[in-house]
Design a protein around this motif. Structure first.
Motif, PDB file in Angstrom:
ATOM      1  N   UNK A 212       0.813  -1.186  -0.005  1.00 57.21           N
ATOM      2  CA  UNK A 212      -0.002   0.312   0.401  1.00 57.21           C
ATOM      3  C   UNK A 212       0.709   1.435   0.123  1.00 57.21           C
ATOM      4  N   UNK A 213       0.174   2.121  -0.484  1.00 57.52           N
ATOM      5  CA  UNK A 213       0.997   3.680  -0.732  1.00 57.52           C
ATOM      6  C   UNK A 213      -0.386   4.397   0.841  1.00 57.52           C
ATOM      7  N   UNK A 214      -0.046   5.349   2.377  1.00 55.34           N
ATOM      8  CA  UNK A 214      -0.961   6.251   2.411  1.00 55.34           C
ATOM      9  C   UNK A 214      -1.645   7.500   1.277  1.00 55.34           C
ATOM     10  N   UNK A 215      -0.952   7.426   0.394  1.00 60.96           N
ATOM     11  CA  UNK A 215      -1.435   8.588   0.286  1.00 60.96           C
ATOM     12  C   UNK A 215      -2.856   7.931  -1.632  1.00 60.96           C
ATOM     13  N   UNK A 216      -2.725   6.997  -1.456  1.00 61.14           N
ATOM     14  CA  UNK A 216      -3.578   6.618  -2.430  1.00 61.14           C
ATOM     15  C   UNK A 216      -5.405   5.708  -2.188  1.00 61.14           C
ATOM     16  N   UNK A 217      -6.084   6.601  -2.334  1.00 62.42           N
ATOM     17  CA  UNK A 217      -7.524   6.444  -1.383  1.00 62.42           C
ATOM     18  C   UNK A 217      -7.966   5.699  -2.148  1.00 62.42           C
ATOM     19  N   UNK A 218      -7.974   4.271  -2.818  1.00 59.72           N
ATOM     20  CA  UNK A 218      -8.473   3.451  -3.694  1.00 59.72           C
ATOM     21  C   UNK A 218      -7.605   2.502  -2.272  1.00 59.72           C
ATOM     22  N   UNK A 219      -6.483   1.720  -1.914  1.00 59.47           N
ATOM     23  CA  UNK A 219      -5.802   1.411  -1.214  1.00 59.47           C
ATOM     24  C   UNK A 219      -6.350   1.922   0.165  1.00 59.47           C
ATOM     25  N   UNK A 220      -6.847   2.982   0.587  1.00 54.92           N
ATOM     26  CA  UNK A 220      -7.176   3.109   2.027  1.00 54.92           C
ATOM     27  C   UNK A 220      -8.348   2.618   2.073  1.00 54.92           C
ATOM     28  N   UNK A 221      -9.614   2.420   0.915  1.00 59.45           N
ATOM     29  CA  UNK A 221     -10.982   2.663   1.269  1.00 59.45           C
ATOM     30  C   UNK A 221     -10.715   0.628   1.333  1.00 59.45           C
ATOM     31  N   UNK A 222     -10.346   0.412   0.681  1.00 57.95           N
ATOM     32  CA  UNK A 222      -9.687  -1.164   0.032  1.00 57.95           C
ATOM     33  C   UNK A 222      -9.401  -1.855   1.363  1.00 57.95           C
ATOM     34  N   UNK A 223      -8.490  -1.174   2.337  1.00 58.91           N
ATOM     35  CA  UNK A 223      -8.164  -1.609   3.913  1.00 58.91           C
ATOM     36  C   UNK A 223      -8.948  -1.044   4.464  1.00 58.91           C
ATOM     37  N   UNK A 224      -9.471  -0.617   5.100  1.00 61.54           N
ATOM     38  CA  UNK A 224     -10.401  -0.307   5.991  1.00 61.54           C
ATOM     39  C   UNK A 224     -11.425  -1.353   5.104  1.00 61.54           C
ATOM     40  N   UNK A 225     -11.994  -1.942   4.436  1.00 64.45           N
ATOM     41  CA  UNK A 225     -13.276  -2.556   3.910  1.00 64.45           C
ATOM     42  C   UNK A 225     -12.802  -4.011   4.431  1.00 64.45           C
ATOM     43  N   UNK A 226     -11.317  -4.070   3.807  1.00 65.41           N
ATOM     44  CA  UNK A 226     -10.645  -5.422   4.774  1.00 65.41           C
ATOM     45  C   UNK A 226     -10.819  -5.867   5.390  1.00 65.41           C
ATOM     46  N   UNK A 227     -10.426  -4.693   6.678  1.00 64.34           N
ATOM     47  CA  UNK A 227     -10.042  -4.382   8.008  1.00 64.34           C
ATOM     48  C   UNK A 227     -11.284  -5.562   8.835  1.00 64.34           C
ATOM     49  N   UNK A 228     -12.512  -4.713   8.280  1.00 64.44           N
ATOM     50  CA  UNK A 228     -14.135  -5.648   8.409  1.00 64.44           C
ATOM     51  C   UNK A 228     -14.405  -6.318   7.914  1.00 64.44           C
ATOM     52  N   UNK A 229     -13.778  -7.238   7.531  1.00 60.23           N
ATOM     53  CA  UNK A 229     -14.116  -7.908   6.393  1.00 60.23           C
ATOM     54  C   UNK A 229     -13.608  -9.383   7.549  1.00 60.23           C
ATOM     55  N   UNK A 230     -12.124  -9.314   7.849  1.00 60.38           N
ATOM     56  CA  UNK A 230     -11.598  -9.716   8.342  1.00 60.38           C
ATOM     57  C   UNK A 230     -11.719  -9.892  10.207  1.00 60.38           C
ATOM     58  N   UNK A 231     -12.599  -9.039  10.671  1.00 62.60           N
ATOM     59  CA  UNK A 231     -12.394  -9.221  11.610  1.00 62.60           C
ATOM     60  C   UNK A 231     -13.330 -10.329  13.114  1.00 62.60           C
ATOM     61  N   UNK A 232     -13.787 -11.131  12.221  1.00 65.33           N
ATOM     62  CA  UNK A 232     -14.175 -12.637  12.879  1.00 65.33           C
ATOM     63  C   UNK A 232     -12.757 -13.482  12.383  1.00 65.33           C
ATOM     64  N   UNK A 233     -11.927 -12.802  12.126  1.00 64.52           N
ATOM     65  CA  UNK A 233     -10.870 -14.183  12.123  1.00 64.52           C
ATOM     66  C   UNK A 233      -9.416 -13.217  12.939  1.00 64.52           C
ATOM     67  N   UNK A 234      -9.456 -12.713  13.850  1.00 68.19           N
ATOM     68  CA  UNK A 234      -8.794 -11.367  14.163  1.00 68.19           C
ATOM     69  C   UNK A 234      -7.486 -12.694  14.736  1.00 68.19           C
ATOM     70  N   UNK A 235      -8.334 -14.008  15.351  1.00 65.48           N
ATOM     71  CA  UNK A 235      -7.201 -14.415  16.716  1.00 65.48           C
ATOM     72  C   UNK A 235      -6.475 -15.107  15.238  1.00 65.48           C
ATOM     73  N   UNK A 236      -6.920 -15.289  14.473  1.00 63.49           N
ATOM     74  CA  UNK A 236      -6.223 -17.030  13.348  1.00 63.49           C
ATOM     75  C   UNK A 236      -5.346 -15.779  12.361  1.00 63.49           C
TER      76      UNK A 236
END
Length: 160
Positions: free
Chosen positions: A55-79
């Motif tokens: 990633x790069x912090x100045x890429x808005x599409x990247x920041x949005x995709x990461x935000x979406x992914x971290x929400x998607x990955x929440x149920x699997x934080x343990x692993x």
């Protein structure tokens, strides 16, 4: 003349050898060399799976995709560990990071682009999910194309 042909052949062969290979499911990860709190090769991660996101912090599409992914990955934080790899220098805007990551997110700095190159990253956000211990690739591609079902099948089928 033979020397010229030999030199040209050697140069062409060098170009093909140095080129990064595409990632293949089940194969081991390419070389990782970053500055991070979990080692330069990320071997200190203690979760079953790791998702590295280029990633790069100045890429808005990247920041949005990461935000979406971290929400998607929440149920699997343990692993599932999430590692953001950026070519930016250490100390870049922490507010940006805080806006889309969790406390479990690891930031790694690829200051010389060697990891971007060894993974043959052509676009961001590019992600790779791998089994942490074996370092075998389970998924790779554009982070925007990873769906909940994909993530669920990667983690659940291998945690039986």
């Amino acid at each position: 003349m033979k020397k010229l042909v030999a030199i040209i052949f050697a140069l062409v062969a060098t170009v093909f050898i140095a080129e990064a290979q595409p990632l293949r499911l089940g194969e081991r990860l390419p070389h990782i060399n970053v500055d991070s709190s979990v080692g330069s090769d990320l071997k200190l991660i203690d979760k079953t799976y790791t998702c590295i996101i280029f990633m790069h912090s100045e890429s808005q599409p990247t920041l949005e995709a990461i935000k979406s992914f971290t929400g998607l990955a929440t149920p699997w934080r343990e692993s599932l560990a999430i590692v953001l790899i950026t070519p930016e220098q250490e100390g870049f805007e922490q507010e940006v990071l805080a806006s889309f990551t969790t406390n479990d997110t690891i930031v790694a700095f690829d200051n010389n682009y060697s990891t971007f190159e060894s993974f043959n990253v052509q676009h961001i956000p590019f992600g790779v999910i791998y089994e942490t211990r074996s370092r075998r690739v389970q998924w790779s591609g554009s982070l925007t194309q990873l769906r909940e079902g994909d993530l669920k099948s990667i983690i659940k089928t291998r945690n039986k």
